[in-house]
Design a protein around this motif. Sequence first.
Motif, PDB file in Angstrom:
ATOM      1  N   ALA A   1      -7.115   0.157  -7.731  1.00 51.50           N
ATOM      2  CA  ALA A   1      -5.827   0.805  -8.780  1.00 51.50           C
ATOM      3  C   ALA A   1      -5.087   1.307  -7.308  1.00 51.50           C
ATOM      4  CB  ALA A   1      -6.340   1.687  -9.614  1.00 51.50           C
ATOM      5  N   ASN A   2      -3.842   0.870  -7.439  1.00 50.85           N
ATOM      6  CA  ASN A   2      -2.758   1.438  -5.957  1.00 50.85           C
ATOM      7  C   ASN A   2      -2.347   2.575  -6.416  1.00 50.85           C
ATOM      8  OD1 ASN A   2      -0.758   1.778  -4.318  1.00 50.85           O
ATOM      9  ND2 ASN A   2      -0.369  -0.610  -4.724  1.00 50.85           N
TER      10      ASN A   2
ATOM     11  N   MET B   1     -13.832  -2.370  -1.051  1.00 46.34           N
ATOM     12  CA  MET B   1     -14.585  -1.747  -1.283  1.00 46.34           C
ATOM     13  C   MET B   1     -14.901  -1.624  -2.631  1.00 46.34           C
ATOM     14  SD  MET B   1     -14.450  -0.658   1.920  1.00 46.34           S
ATOM     15  CE  MET B   1     -14.627  -1.878   2.559  1.00 46.34           C
TER      16      MET B   1
ATOM     17  N   SER C   1       1.155  -1.212   0.554  1.00 50.78           N
ATOM     18  CA  SER C   1       0.074  -0.058   0.073  1.00 50.78           C
ATOM     19  C   SER C   1       0.998   1.215  -0.467  1.00 50.78           C
ATOM     20  CB  SER C   1      -0.740   0.206   1.448  1.00 50.78           C
ATOM     21  OG  SER C   1       0.118   0.064   2.458  1.00 50.78           O
TER      22      SER C   1
ATOM     23  N   ARG D   1     -19.390  14.287   2.122  1.00 54.46           N
ATOM     24  CA  ARG D   1     -18.153  14.832   2.929  1.00 54.46           C
ATOM     25  C   ARG D   1     -17.828  15.750   2.241  1.00 54.46           C
ATOM     26  NH1 ARG D   1     -14.180  10.491   4.644  1.00 54.46           N
ATOM     27  NH2 ARG D   1     -13.134  11.439   6.713  1.00 54.46           N
TER      28      ARG D   1
ATOM     29  N   ASN E   1     -11.207   2.442   5.522  1.00 54.68           N
ATOM     30  CA  ASN E   1     -12.068   3.342   5.182  1.00 54.68           C
ATOM     31  C   ASN E   1     -13.128   3.902   4.590  1.00 54.68           C
ATOM     32  OD1 ASN E   1     -11.627  -0.166   4.413  1.00 54.68           O
ATOM     33  ND2 ASN E   1     -10.881   0.950   3.075  1.00 54.68           N
ATOM     34  N   GLU E   2     -13.234   4.820   5.643  1.00 53.98           N
ATOM     35  CA  GLU E   2     -13.812   5.453   6.651  1.00 53.98           C
ATOM     36  C   GLU E   2     -14.164   7.294   5.113  1.00 53.98           C
ATOM     37  OE1 GLU E   2     -13.936   8.680   9.673  1.00 53.98           O
ATOM     38  OE2 GLU E   2     -15.483   9.051   9.264  1.00 53.98           O
ATOM     39  N   THR E   3     -16.111   6.672   4.882  1.00 50.03           N
ATOM     40  CA  THR E   3     -16.857   7.780   4.118  1.00 50.03           C
ATOM     41  C   THR E   3     -18.042   7.794   4.305  1.00 50.03           C
ATOM     42  OG1 THR E   3     -16.370   8.263   2.454  1.00 50.03           O
ATOM     43  CG2 THR E   3     -16.898   5.850   2.280  1.00 50.03           C
TER      44      THR E   3
ATOM     45  N   ARG F   1      -8.976  12.700  -1.823  1.00 52.33           N
ATOM     46  CA  ARG F   1      -9.344  12.943  -0.685  1.00 52.33           C
ATOM     47  C   ARG F   1      -9.226  11.558   0.683  1.00 52.33           C
ATOM     48  NH1 ARG F   1     -14.669  15.788  -0.395  1.00 52.33           N
ATOM     49  NH2 ARG F   1     -16.050  14.175  -0.636  1.00 52.33           N
ATOM     50  N   ASN F   2      -8.524  12.148   1.547  1.00 53.30           N
ATOM     51  CA  ASN F   2      -8.477  11.227   2.858  1.00 53.30           C
ATOM     52  C   ASN F   2      -7.260  10.764   2.951  1.00 53.30           C
ATOM     53  OD1 ASN F   2      -9.951  13.198   4.327  1.00 53.30           O
ATOM     54  ND2 ASN F   2     -11.796  13.216   2.605  1.00 53.30           N
TER      55      ASN F   2
ATOM     56  N   THR G   1       0.116   4.369  -5.411  1.00 59.34           N
ATOM     57  CA  THR G   1       1.472   4.240  -5.466  1.00 59.34           C
ATOM     58  C   THR G   1       2.421   3.254  -6.825  1.00 59.34           C
ATOM     59  OG1 THR G   1       1.902   2.280  -4.042  1.00 59.34           O
ATOM     60  CG2 THR G   1       1.259   4.083  -3.193  1.00 59.34           C
TER      61      THR G   1
ATOM     62  N   PHE H   1      -0.052   8.655   4.260  1.00 58.23           N
ATOM     63  CA  PHE H   1       1.794   8.753   3.547  1.00 58.23           C
ATOM     64  C   PHE H   1       2.838   9.925   4.703  1.00 58.23           C
ATOM     65  CE2 PHE H   1      -1.473   6.711   0.848  1.00 58.23           C
ATOM     66  CZ  PHE H   1      -0.639   5.881   0.705  1.00 58.23           C
TER      67      PHE H   1
ATOM     68  N   ALA I   1      -9.746   7.546  -4.670  1.00 57.07           N
ATOM     69  CA  ALA I   1      -9.220   7.239  -3.408  1.00 57.07           C
ATOM     70  C   ALA I   1     -11.026   6.496  -3.078  1.00 57.07           C
ATOM     71  CB  ALA I   1      -8.629   7.088  -2.473  1.00 57.07           C
TER      72      ALA I   1
ATOM     73  N   ASP J   1     -10.345   2.650  -5.851  1.00 63.65           N
ATOM     74  CA  ASP J   1      -9.099   1.904  -4.457  1.00 63.65           C
ATOM     75  C   ASP J   1      -8.692   0.439  -4.988  1.00 63.65           C
ATOM     76  OD1 ASP J   1     -10.597   3.365  -1.804  1.00 63.65           O
ATOM     77  OD2 ASP J   1      -9.556   1.208  -1.538  1.00 63.65           O
ATOM     78  N   LEU J   2      -7.628   1.417  -3.769  1.00 67.31           N
ATOM     79  CA  LEU J   2      -6.228  -0.400  -3.511  1.00 67.31           C
ATOM     80  C   LEU J   2      -7.064  -1.624  -3.113  1.00 67.31           C
ATOM     81  CD1 LEU J   2      -3.744  -1.198  -3.224  1.00 67.31           C
ATOM     82  CD2 LEU J   2      -3.671  -0.225  -0.255  1.00 67.31           C
ATOM     83  N   SER J   3      -8.456  -1.598  -2.129  1.00 62.14           N
ATOM     84  CA  SER J   3      -9.072  -2.128  -1.118  1.00 62.14           C
ATOM     85  C   SER J   3     -10.149  -3.439  -2.143  1.00 62.14           C
ATOM     86  CB  SER J   3      -9.880  -1.956  -0.321  1.00 62.14           C
ATOM     87  OG  SER J   3     -11.017  -2.982   0.335  1.00 62.14           O
TER      88      SER J   3
HETATM   89  C1  SAM Z   1     -10.305   7.249   4.326  1.00 59.91           C
HETATM   90  S1  SAM Z   1     -10.395   7.144   2.508  1.00 59.91           S
HETATM   91  C2  SAM Z   1     -11.117   7.814   1.668  1.00 59.91           C
HETATM   92  C3  SAM Z   1     -12.153   7.727   0.796  1.00 59.91           C
HETATM   93  C4  SAM Z   1     -12.966   9.312   0.083  1.00 59.91           C
HETATM   94  N1  SAM Z   1     -12.132   9.222  -0.971  1.00 59.91           N
HETATM   95  C5  SAM Z   1     -13.442  10.156   1.362  1.00 59.91           C
HETATM   96  O1  SAM Z   1     -13.320  10.967   1.502  1.00 59.91           O
HETATM   97  O2  SAM Z   1     -14.371  10.024   2.154  1.00 59.91           O
HETATM   98  C6  SAM Z   1      -9.484   6.125   2.274  1.00 59.91           C
HETATM   99  C7  SAM Z   1      -9.393   5.506   1.192  1.00 59.91           C
HETATM  100  O3  SAM Z   1      -7.723   4.905   0.609  1.00 59.91           O
HETATM  101  C8  SAM Z   1      -7.713   4.133   0.087  1.00 59.91           C
HETATM  102  N2  SAM Z   1      -6.035   3.855  -0.459  1.00 59.91           N
HETATM  103  C9  SAM Z   1      -5.086   3.513   1.014  1.00 59.91           C
HETATM  104  N3  SAM Z   1      -4.239   3.432   0.417  1.00 59.91           N
HETATM  105  C10 SAM Z   1      -4.045   2.948  -0.898  1.00 59.91           C
HETATM  106  C11 SAM Z   1      -3.351   2.967  -2.288  1.00 59.91           C
HETATM  107  N4  SAM Z   1      -1.735   2.948  -1.942  1.00 59.91           N
HETATM  108  N5  SAM Z   1      -4.095   3.939  -3.024  1.00 59.91           N
HETATM  109  C12 SAM Z   1      -5.272   3.403  -3.887  1.00 59.91           C
HETATM  110  N6  SAM Z   1      -5.776   2.900  -2.619  1.00 59.91           N
HETATM  111  C13 SAM Z   1      -5.820   3.395  -1.301  1.00 59.91           C
HETATM  112  C14 SAM Z   1      -8.555   2.981   1.066  1.00 59.91           C
HETATM  113  O4  SAM Z   1      -8.697   1.191   0.885  1.00 59.91           O
HETATM  114  C15 SAM Z   1      -9.677   3.781   1.882  1.00 59.91           C
HETATM  115  O5  SAM Z   1     -10.623   3.552   0.612  1.00 59.91           O
END
Ligand code: SAM
Length: 264
Positions: A192-193, A140, A18, A78, A72-74, A210-211, A195, A216, A106, A135-137
């Motif tokens: 999608a990752n 999700m 991640s 928001r 994953n909070e969203t 966002r968020n 990084t 990082f 994300a 998203d990475l997950s």
């Molecule tokens: C807190 S949520 C934010 C969701 C939304 N963007 C919001 O602002 O409500 C963060 C998300 O980033 C994703 N995430 C974390 N690392 C990531 C990565 N390297 N590549 C893509 N997504 C990633 C997590 O899986 C998670 O679903």
Amino acid sequence: MLSPKRFEAVTQLFFDVSGIRLGEHKRPLVVSRLQKLAQERGCHSLDEYVDRLLNQADPLEVVKVVDKLTTNETYFFREPQHFDFLAQLMSRPRSSPGDFRVWSAASSSGEEAYSIAMLLADKMGQRGWEIVGTDLSTQMVDNARRALYTMERARNVPQAYLKQWCLKGEGQYDGYLLIDKMLRTKVRFQGANLTQELPEIGQFDVIFLRNVLIYFDNPGKEDIVNRVITRLKPGGFLLTGHAESLANLHVPLKTIAPAVYTHA
Ligand SMILES: C[S@@+](CC[C@H](N)C(=O)[O-])C[C@H]1O[C@@H](n2cnc3c(N)ncnc32)[C@H](O)[C@@H]1O
């Protein structure tokens, strides 16, 4: 029980996938989130689970661990200032040709992408726009595609949008809502990752990032922002969470409003 050695190993594995570093202060979170997986696999301790994870190197189990350890909070709508910004943007003449494209970079369980979709459907109708959520997950991404949410998650959705775009569940789906089919067809979700090399998803007028940067360090943030903005159309906008300033980063962007950036 999770020994320091196993904690180090499992957080290193998570970092490798991640790009997110979970420090010692995150130990309680790591323990509580992995506990259930360990039980489901019949392990007597977390140490046993982590040993098995590392020895078997099963990519599907690694995906499960990453799913568990991401935050994953969203929620819908928001940080509403960004939706006001988007609405203003819609009221101006468009400068770029083609569809108006938005990337929720994300997207977690999809609430952000569907909030954008409701606004665009309201302002633009059913044509001339599309949204990609990544998203990475994988968990999700699946949840986002399902587009099924508990009613209580929808408290920030404006009444008119609730009526128009959210189908109220009945019977076994009492207490749930399903996003309308038309909106679902306009929003595409995929893994999608951020990084790593990005998939071919095209160029965007607006990118919601966002968020996620919050997890990082500065080099990690710079790396992600510089990669993500290769997908920004000339004159496009990058939106970050309001707690995620890009102020001290080496990125070719300028601020035009709080947490709204464009090419410098
Ligand atoms: C807190 S949520 C934010 C969701 C939304 N963007 C919001 O602002 O409500 C963060 C998300 O980033 C994703 N995430 C974390 N690392 C990531 C990565 N390297 N590549 C893509 N997504 C990633 C997590 O899986 C998670 O679903």
